[in-house]
Motif scaffolding. Structure first.
Motif, short mmCIF file in Angstrom:
data_model
loop_
_atom_site.label_atom_id
_atom_site.label_comp_id
_atom_site.label_asym_id
_atom_site.label_seq_id
_atom_site.Cartn_x
_atom_site.Cartn_y
_atom_site.Cartn_z
N LEU A 1 2.11 -86.06 -92.63
CA LEU A 1 1.68 -85.34 -93.61
C LEU A 1 1.23 -86.22 -94.69
N THR A 2 -0.08 -85.88 -95.12
CA THR A 2 -0.83 -86.61 -96.33
C THR A 2 -1.04 -85.69 -97.50
N GLN B 1 -4.62 -86.59 -89.46
CA GLN B 1 -3.83 -85.69 -88.50
C GLN B 1 -2.27 -85.97 -88.78
N ASP B 2 -1.62 -85.04 -88.68
CA ASP B 2 -0.11 -85.11 -88.77
C ASP B 2 0.39 -85.36 -87.52
N THR C 1 -4.98 -81.04 -88.93
CA THR C 1 -6.06 -81.60 -89.83
C THR C 1 -5.69 -80.87 -91.20
N PRO C 2 -6.30 -81.18 -92.25
CA PRO C 2 -6.06 -80.51 -93.56
C PRO C 2 -7.03 -79.16 -93.23
N LEU C 3 -8.33 -79.02 -92.26
CA LEU C 3 -8.83 -77.92 -92.25
C LEU C 3 -8.05 -76.84 -91.33
N ASN D 1 -5.28 -79.04 -82.28
CA ASN D 1 -3.95 -79.73 -82.58
C ASN D 1 -3.12 -79.90 -81.31
N THR D 2 -1.95 -80.25 -81.36
CA THR D 2 -0.94 -80.39 -80.08
C THR D 2 -0.64 -79.01 -79.24
N ASP D 3 -1.10 -77.87 -79.91
CA ASP D 3 -0.82 -76.67 -79.53
C ASP D 3 -2.39 -76.34 -78.77
#
Length: 399
Positions: free
Chosen positions: A155-156, A183-184, A189-191, A217-219
């Motif tokens: 997380l950023t 990316q976490d 992503t932030p989007l 994402n991973t899903d």
């Protein structure tokens, strides 16, 4: 319903604000079933209300801390003077590196170098960002701390700003070169975050700064998949149309992660690598492929005879992962290769227990029956073979 979840009844009229907001672990566990039944927009509303409460409590604690320091007459010399609370006294060390220190003042009010606590960049920047402390974040960035510092989950501060709907924070981070597509650990992503929360202005800013509309994402979800806000979704889909995004491109992009994983695993086999090497959570490639429904990757790994019952740190097997995320084809492939469908994780849950889809749960029970029938049939065949072997032994043949 949300207010009923959030606000605890006062036990005493003079109870402090902190006591009103405090939720013990048992309270959170008891609440989980109710929260899981809420629609997505109400969950997000609940999260935002909780966030506002946390920030209010944090500001109160900062004021109390500052008041305590003033009463003791302690000051930290050499600080930047920016920010508030404990992180407001973060100091750059003498050689210019970006480790921050908190030093305790001695009785005379001067700094003592004997006792100090060091904090990593990610802790300092993310803590300031989580408090929406613009002056402190600006000071840290000016001192050279990367805006892309991340915690153990990836997380950023950009992610945090999008969760908090903080336009000014987002713009500040972008001015200092923050990665718009950071990316976490789950490849959000932030989007993804801004779209999920329905923060239209943040979505506009991210896309204007080149955010990837097709980030997966991973899903297997893209930002538009997660957006329930009609206006925000219309804007995202409009931007996708302007860029000539077709359904064919969307499908191809979704499958790219699986193709890359399969290619990497094939290369690993060619070079003699370990197909069962676990990650930091003890998850093997088969866990990851099962969780994501990567049928081709699962098929390849099974052909290489990897352990179908490998366990991660929570004692989840690949079957748990496939059941949890509803990947029926993967479940059937694992079952055919003898995966244990009755195995329990550290919470004593079987794959059927954690599966939310009733049809898939029913199929798991069918697969269990099929496995048992297969085992009984195999045992019967072994008994027949042993009997036939005994009947054709050399001793029997002499009579």
């Amino acid at each position: 319903m949300i207010k009923g979840i959030l606000i605890q009844r006062k036990s005493q009229e003079d109870a402090s604000y902190a006591k009103q907001l405090k939720m013990e672990h048992a309270d959170l566990v008891a609440e989980m079933q109710t929260v899981e039944s809420l629609p997505t927009h109400e969950r997000l509303q609940l999260a935002r209300l909780r966030r506002a409460q946390q920030l209010k409590l944090s500001r109160q604690k900062d004021k109390e801390w500052a008041k305590l320091q003033r009463s003791k007459g302690n000051t930290a010399s050499g600080g930047s003077g920016t920010g508030s609370g404990s992180l407001g006294n973060a100091l750059m060390n003498g050689n210019g590196d970006t480790t921050h220190h908190f030093r305790h003042a001695n009785g005379s009010g001067t700094l003592s170098g004997r006792r100090h606590i060091s904090f990593e960049n990610s802790v300092v920047l993310l803590e300031a960002a989580s408090r929406n402390d613009m002056p402190e974040v600006a000071a840290l960035l000016q001192h050279g701390i990367t805006p892309d510092a991340a915690n153990e989950d990836g997380l950023t501060a950009m992610h945090q700003a999008c969760i908090d709907n903080n336009v000014e924070m987002l713009q500040l981070l972008l001015e200092y070169g923050a990665n718009v597509d950071a990316q976490d650990s789950d490849k959000w992503t932030p989007l993804h975050a801004a779209a999920t929360c329905g923060h239209l202005e943040l979505v506009r800013i991210l896309i204007r700064n080149g955010a990837n509309l097709l980030a997966v994402n991973t899903d297997g979800n893209m930002p538009y998949d997660l957006c329930d806000d009609e206006n925000t979704l219309d804007f995202i889909e409009g931007e996708m149309a302007q860029r000539g995004v077709t359904q064919e491109l969307i499908d191809e992009t979704r499958s790219s992660t699986e193709r890359i994983m399969l290619r990497d695993l094939m290369e690993l086999v060619r070079t003699g690598g370990d197909l069962e090497e676990p990650d930091y959570q003890c998850a093997t490639p088969l866990h990851i492929a099962a969780a994501n429904g990567y049928v081709r990757v699962v098929e390849f790994l099974l052909e290489q005879h990897v352990n179908v019952d490998a366990m991660d740190k929570d004692l989840w097997t690949p079957v748990h992962a496939a059941a949890c995320w509803g990947h029926l084809e993967v479940l059937e492939m694992l079952a055919q290769c003898g995966a244990d469908l009755n195995v329990r994780n550290k919470d004593d849950e079987t794959p059927s227990d954690i599966c939310e889809d009733p049809e898939i749960r029913e199929r798991i029970e069918q697969l269990k029956t099929e496995q048992e029938s297969k085992r009984l049939a195999e045992a019967q065949r072994r008994r027949v073979r042993r009997s036939q072997s005994n009947n054709t032994s050399p001793i029997s043949a002499t009579y």
